[in-house]
Design a protein around this motif. Structure first.
Motif, PDB file in Angstrom:
ATOM      1  N   PHE A  51      36.590 -50.403 -63.391  1.00 57.69           N
ATOM      2  CA  PHE A  51      35.674 -49.804 -62.887  1.00 57.69           C
ATOM      3  C   PHE A  51      34.502 -50.829 -62.845  1.00 57.69           C
ATOM      4  O   PHE A  51      33.434 -50.914 -61.974  1.00 57.69           O
ATOM      5  CB  PHE A  51      34.944 -48.336 -63.576  1.00 57.69           C
ATOM      6  CG  PHE A  51      36.343 -47.288 -63.435  1.00 57.69           C
ATOM      7  CD1 PHE A  51      37.455 -47.329 -62.751  1.00 57.69           C
ATOM      8  CD2 PHE A  51      36.748 -46.594 -64.799  1.00 57.69           C
ATOM      9  CE1 PHE A  51      37.834 -45.697 -61.723  1.00 57.69           C
ATOM     10  CE2 PHE A  51      37.857 -45.211 -64.332  1.00 57.69           C
ATOM     11  CZ  PHE A  51      37.920 -45.479 -62.984  1.00 57.69           C
ATOM     12  N   HIS A  52      33.721 -51.230 -64.096  1.00 53.98           N
ATOM     13  CA  HIS A  52      32.856 -52.270 -63.892  1.00 53.98           C
ATOM     14  C   HIS A  52      32.423 -53.121 -63.104  1.00 53.98           C
ATOM     15  O   HIS A  52      31.550 -52.929 -61.958  1.00 53.98           O
ATOM     16  CB  HIS A  52      32.704 -52.380 -65.778  1.00 53.98           C
ATOM     17  CG  HIS A  52      31.919 -52.398 -66.723  1.00 53.98           C
ATOM     18  ND1 HIS A  52      30.926 -50.860 -67.115  1.00 53.98           N
ATOM     19  CD2 HIS A  52      32.821 -51.650 -67.704  1.00 53.98           C
ATOM     20  CE1 HIS A  52      30.914 -50.013 -67.160  1.00 53.98           C
ATOM     21  NE2 HIS A  52      32.238 -50.678 -68.813  1.00 53.98           N
ATOM     22  N   LEU A  56      30.033 -53.387 -59.670  1.00 50.53           N
ATOM     23  CA  LEU A  56      29.287 -55.011 -59.358  1.00 50.53           C
ATOM     24  C   LEU A  56      29.285 -55.577 -58.039  1.00 50.53           C
ATOM     25  O   LEU A  56      28.701 -56.008 -57.752  1.00 50.53           O
ATOM     26  CB  LEU A  56      29.842 -55.778 -60.602  1.00 50.53           C
ATOM     27  CG  LEU A  56      28.999 -55.403 -62.102  1.00 50.53           C
ATOM     28  CD1 LEU A  56      29.317 -56.530 -63.052  1.00 50.53           C
ATOM     29  CD2 LEU A  56      27.830 -55.476 -62.090  1.00 50.53           C
ATOM     30  N   ALA A  57      30.927 -55.125 -57.873  1.00 50.75           N
ATOM     31  CA  ALA A  57      31.087 -55.997 -56.612  1.00 50.75           C
ATOM     32  C   ALA A  57      30.900 -55.009 -55.243  1.00 50.75           C
ATOM     33  O   ALA A  57      30.413 -55.172 -54.367  1.00 50.75           O
ATOM     34  CB  ALA A  57      32.426 -55.825 -56.108  1.00 50.75           C
ATOM     35  N   GLU A  58      29.813 -53.964 -55.557  1.00 50.62           N
ATOM     36  CA  GLU A  58      30.203 -52.899 -54.728  1.00 50.62           C
ATOM     37  C   GLU A  58      28.340 -53.227 -54.716  1.00 50.62           C
ATOM     38  O   GLU A  58      27.990 -53.493 -53.987  1.00 50.62           O
ATOM     39  CB  GLU A  58      30.286 -51.018 -55.278  1.00 50.62           C
ATOM     40  CG  GLU A  58      31.312 -50.534 -54.937  1.00 50.62           C
ATOM     41  CD  GLU A  58      31.485 -50.611 -53.594  1.00 50.62           C
ATOM     42  OE1 GLU A  58      31.145 -50.711 -52.251  1.00 50.62           O
ATOM     43  OE2 GLU A  58      32.727 -51.166 -53.011  1.00 50.62           O
ATOM     44  N   ALA A  59      27.368 -53.616 -55.271  1.00 47.65           N
ATOM     45  CA  ALA A  59      26.069 -53.953 -55.793  1.00 47.65           C
ATOM     46  C   ALA A  59      25.947 -55.052 -54.880  1.00 47.65           C
ATOM     47  O   ALA A  59      25.188 -55.432 -54.000  1.00 47.65           O
ATOM     48  CB  ALA A  59      25.866 -53.767 -56.750  1.00 47.65           C
ATOM     49  N   PRO A  65      20.976 -56.206 -55.864  1.00 51.79           N
ATOM     50  CA  PRO A  65      20.889 -57.642 -56.771  1.00 51.79           C
ATOM     51  C   PRO A  65      20.022 -56.590 -57.767  1.00 51.79           C
ATOM     52  O   PRO A  65      20.727 -57.149 -58.986  1.00 51.79           O
ATOM     53  CB  PRO A  65      20.372 -58.456 -56.455  1.00 51.79           C
ATOM     54  CG  PRO A  65      18.906 -58.153 -55.051  1.00 51.79           C
ATOM     55  CD  PRO A  65      19.470 -57.197 -54.543  1.00 51.79           C
ATOM     56  N   THR A  66      18.641 -55.614 -57.411  1.00 54.88           N
ATOM     57  CA  THR A  66      18.888 -54.482 -58.813  1.00 54.88           C
ATOM     58  C   THR A  66      19.470 -53.866 -59.662  1.00 54.88           C
ATOM     59  O   THR A  66      19.945 -54.283 -60.723  1.00 54.88           O
ATOM     60  CB  THR A  66      17.379 -54.099 -58.061  1.00 54.88           C
ATOM     61  OG1 THR A  66      16.377 -54.892 -57.429  1.00 54.88           O
ATOM     62  CG2 THR A  66      16.984 -53.758 -59.393  1.00 54.88           C
TER      63      THR A  66
END
Length: 73
Positions: A51-52, A56-59, A65-66
């Motif tokens: 999930f983490h 992060l991949a979606e961000a 980047p924020t």
């Protein structure tokens, strides 16, 4: 059934491998985790790692980047 491109398949497998490596390392440096939580706990940690990494991949994909930096912090 939808066919996945080789690139997508590789990315998914890489994320799975990374999540596994993260959890294995965490449990190696913290042997008490295995004693406290057993194999069910390992599975839950692995799920959390997935999930983490997904977040992060979606961000990254959203060019935000924020979101990435705040989540890692």
């Amino acid at each position: 059934m939808v066919k996945l491109s080789k690139g997508i398949r590789k990315a998914i497998e890489a994320r799975r491998d990374l999540a596994t490596a993260i959890v294995q390392h965490q449990w190696k440096v913290r042997p008490d985790l295995e004693r406290r939580y057993g194999s069910a706990g390992f599975s839950k940690c692995l799920e959390d790692a997935h999930f983490h990494l997904e977040y992060l991949a979606e961000a990254i994909e959203a060019s935000e980047p924020t979101l990435f930096v705040d989540y890692v912090a």
